[in-house]
Structures are given as structure tokens and as C-alpha cells.
Design a protein around this motif. Structure first.
Motif, mmCIF file in Angstrom:
data_model
loop_
_atom_site.group_PDB
_atom_site.id
_atom_site.type_symbol
_atom_site.label_atom_id
_atom_site.label_comp_id
_atom_site.label_asym_id
_atom_site.label_seq_id
_atom_site.Cartn_x
_atom_site.Cartn_y
_atom_site.Cartn_z
ATOM 1 N N UNK A 285 -6.443 6.402 -10.292
ATOM 2 C CA UNK A 285 -6.350 5.178 -11.088
ATOM 3 C C UNK A 285 -5.258 5.306 -12.146
ATOM 4 N N UNK A 286 -5.185 6.458 -12.768
ATOM 5 C CA UNK A 286 -4.143 6.667 -13.780
ATOM 6 C C UNK A 286 -2.757 6.582 -13.135
ATOM 7 N N UNK A 287 -2.614 7.179 -11.970
ATOM 8 C CA UNK A 287 -1.326 7.117 -11.269
ATOM 9 C C UNK A 287 -1.010 5.689 -10.827
ATOM 10 N N UNK A 288 -2.037 4.967 -10.406
ATOM 11 C CA UNK A 288 -1.837 3.568 -10.001
ATOM 12 C C UNK A 288 -1.391 2.726 -11.189
ATOM 13 N N UNK A 289 -2.006 2.936 -12.350
ATOM 14 C CA UNK A 289 -1.610 2.169 -13.524
ATOM 15 C C UNK A 289 -0.198 2.523 -13.972
ATOM 16 N N UNK A 290 0.179 3.790 -13.818
ATOM 17 C CA UNK A 290 1.559 4.182 -14.132
ATOM 18 C C UNK A 290 2.532 3.479 -13.189
ATOM 19 N N UNK A 291 2.139 3.333 -11.925
ATOM 20 C CA UNK A 291 2.992 2.639 -10.956
ATOM 21 C C UNK A 291 3.116 1.158 -11.308
ATOM 22 N N UNK A 292 2.047 0.561 -11.820
ATOM 23 C CA UNK A 292 2.107 -0.846 -12.242
ATOM 24 C C UNK A 292 3.087 -1.006 -13.399
ATOM 25 N N UNK A 293 3.013 -0.093 -14.383
ATOM 26 C CA UNK A 293 3.946 -0.175 -15.514
ATOM 27 C C UNK A 293 5.392 -0.066 -15.035
ATOM 28 N N UNK A 294 5.642 0.838 -14.086
ATOM 29 C CA UNK A 294 6.998 1.021 -13.572
ATOM 30 C C UNK A 294 7.468 -0.212 -12.802
#
Length: 295
Positions: A259-268
Motif C-alpha cells: 500500500x505504501x508503494x502504491x501510494x508512492x506510485x500515485x504521487x509520482x
């Protein structure tokens, strides 16, 4: 054979109804339901639809008592449908006769799949028809994070590659996902469907669509959302995705780390979209400054 519903949410389509109906009812898959959800049209759409239903038992016509809005009418169609598999169609679309059967072949080879898309041709505002093959494999992954990040990347790529919500869907999966009336909600829904399960693809042009360019303010009025959303549509879109993917109740298939990696991908992905918009505005201002922009 499984029952497939092709649903047409429509308002004031008039004579366009006849052409799309011919392409839907011309499918070579025998177990077909053509569901028309009329959003309280005030032209001759109702008469045309009733005539179709009287002539062909595969046609079901449902008329909303009042205009309930674009997205609620789309959602109503998926709830009213009878098919195990479901696909939306627009009033200016044309489907090849093998679209349903070829899509079901892909489903039949892989029980994991929740959505099967096909290559699509698009006619632009200028009349030019364009298409592009789709070679991405990430949406077919067993890893939901890979599917999710693949979809984020595609949402910042050409629309010619894939039309996420105009594939053949497992209707139970579609109904399990909530939708919210907002600008670019279709892109938000695409990320939810990517998380829901693997996708397949038919690398043949099986659908023909019109690509309409609408300003956000115009689309906001059509959707019935506050006009201020047009000024921050990108941020609102990615914020909605960020919140959804970060909630364990929505994404039990992800670990906390994913989930943390997914949210980082959303920010990017949000940052990439904002940079692209800023670059477009800079180029337009440069053309205006030099007198080369005549629009």
C-alpha cells in the motif's frame, strides 16, 4: 454459453440508436442481452428503443422517470443487467460482430480474468481515424501492485492504447466496486478494476469509437459536479485513488508495504501529469507570445 449484456446508457441519441443497435445485435455470440437505459430523453429516442424491443426479444428497454445524471445512468445499467458478463457501449460506437465471442475465448483460457479489452479505433474531432496495438503485460500479472502501477502508467499514456472501462467485464466484480460522481471518475474506476484482478486483451480492432475533446468546465456541467472541480481535476482524481488504495478495507489483497508503494506510485503519477499540463501551458503561452497560435 454465458449470457452477455451489452448496455447502452443514452439520452437524446435519436437516429444514432439504429446504427449502434445493428452492431450490438449483429454479434455472433447467441446468448446476448442488449439493455438500453434511457436517461429521460426528450427526443424520439424512446420511440426508436421501444420499436427495437418489440422487434427483437434480446432488447430490453428501461426508461428513467427523470434525468438522473450520466454516471448514475451508467451504474443503473450494470445493476439492471442480467448477464454474467457485461460491457458498456456508447451511442456512436460500432462493434465488430466477433467482439463478444473473441473476448469470451480469452476469458475461457484464464479463469483469473476480470476484464478483457480489445484494440479500438478512434475517430477524432478532425475526422482522422487512429489506433495503436497494446503490448503491455502488467495488467495480466498475479501481483495487484504490478497491475495497479501499470494502470497508473497507462493513464498518463496515449488513449489509443487501451479503453479500460469499455472491455468485457465480469459483472459481479464490477458491481462490487463503488463509484463517485466526479471529473475523471472513469480513470479512478480503472485503477480499482486493475486491483480487482488480472486483465486479458484481444489484439484485434473489435470496436470503433469517437474521441471527443471536452473542456473540464463543460464536462463538469454535463456530469452535474461543482464547477470548481474543473480547476483541480487532476489533484482530485489522484487524491481519490490515493485514499482508496491506502485503505486496507478497500485493498485487502495488498500488504501494508504494498500500500505504501502504491501510494508512492500515485504521487509520482500525479507529478508526471502536472508536469505535462504545465509544459503544455508553457508551449501555448509561447505560441501566443509569438503570434503563432491562431486558435
Amino acid at each position: 454459453m454465458p449470457l452477455v449484456t451489452i448496455a447502452l446508457p443514452v439520452r437524446n441519441a435519436g437516429e444514432r440508436i439504429d446504427r449502434v443497435a445493428r452492431s450490438v445485435l449483429g454479434q455472433d455470440h447467441p446468448d446476448l442481452e442488449f439493455l438500453i437505459c434511457d436517461n429521460a430523453s426528450d427526443d424520439d429516442t424512446a420511440e426508436r428503443c421501444r420499436a427495437l424491443a418489440a422487434d427483437d426479444p434480446r432488447v430490453r428497454y428501461h426508461r428513467q422517470p427523470e434525468n438522473i445524471g450520466i454516471l448514475p445512468n451508467f451504474m443503473s445499467a450494470s445493476r439492471l443487467a442480467s448477464g454474467e458478463y457485461f460491457r458498456w457501449v456508447s451511442d456512436d460506437d460500432v462493434l465488430e460482430p466477433t467482439l463478444v465471442s473473441r473476448s469470451l475465448e480469452v476469458f475461457g483460457k484464464d479463469a483469473r480474468l476480470v476484464n478483457v479489452t480489445s484494440q479500438t479505433s478512434y475517430k477524432g474531432d478532425d475526422g482522422v481515424v487512429s489506433t495503436s496495438p497494446f503490448t503491455e503485460t502488467g495488467l495480466g500479472s498475479d501481483d495487484p501492485l504490478v497491475r495497479f502501477t501499470t494502470m497508473l502508467r497507462l493513464l498518463n499514456a496515449s488513449h489509443l492504447l487501451i479503453d479500460p472501462l469499455y472491455g468485457l467485464l465480469r459483472r459481479d466484480v464490477l458491481l462490487s466496486l463503488p463509484r463517485r460522481n466526479m471529473l475523471r471518475e472513469d480513470e479512478v474506476m480503472a485503477t480499482k478494476l486493475a486491483l480487482a484482478g488480472p486483465w486479458g486483451h484481444v489484439d484485434e480492432v473489435l470496436a470503433h469509437r469517437h474521441w471527443k475533446t471536452e473542456k473540464p468546465a463543460v464536462l463538469a456541467r454535463r456530469l452535474g459536479v461543482p464547477s470548481w472541480q474543473a480547476h483541480c481535476a487532476t489533484t482530485l482524481e489522484f487524491l481519490e485513488v490515493y485514499r482508496w488504495v491506502g485503505d486496507p478495507e478497500n485493498t485487502p489483497e495488498l500488504t501494508d508495504g504494498q500500500r505504501r508503494r502504491a501510494q508512492a506510485a500515485v504521487r509520482a503519477a500525479w507529478a508526471r501529469r502536472e508536469r505535462r499540463v504545465a509544459e503544455h501551458r508553457t508551449r501555448k503561452l509561447a505560441r501566443l507570445a509569438t503570434g503563432r497560435d491562431t486558435r
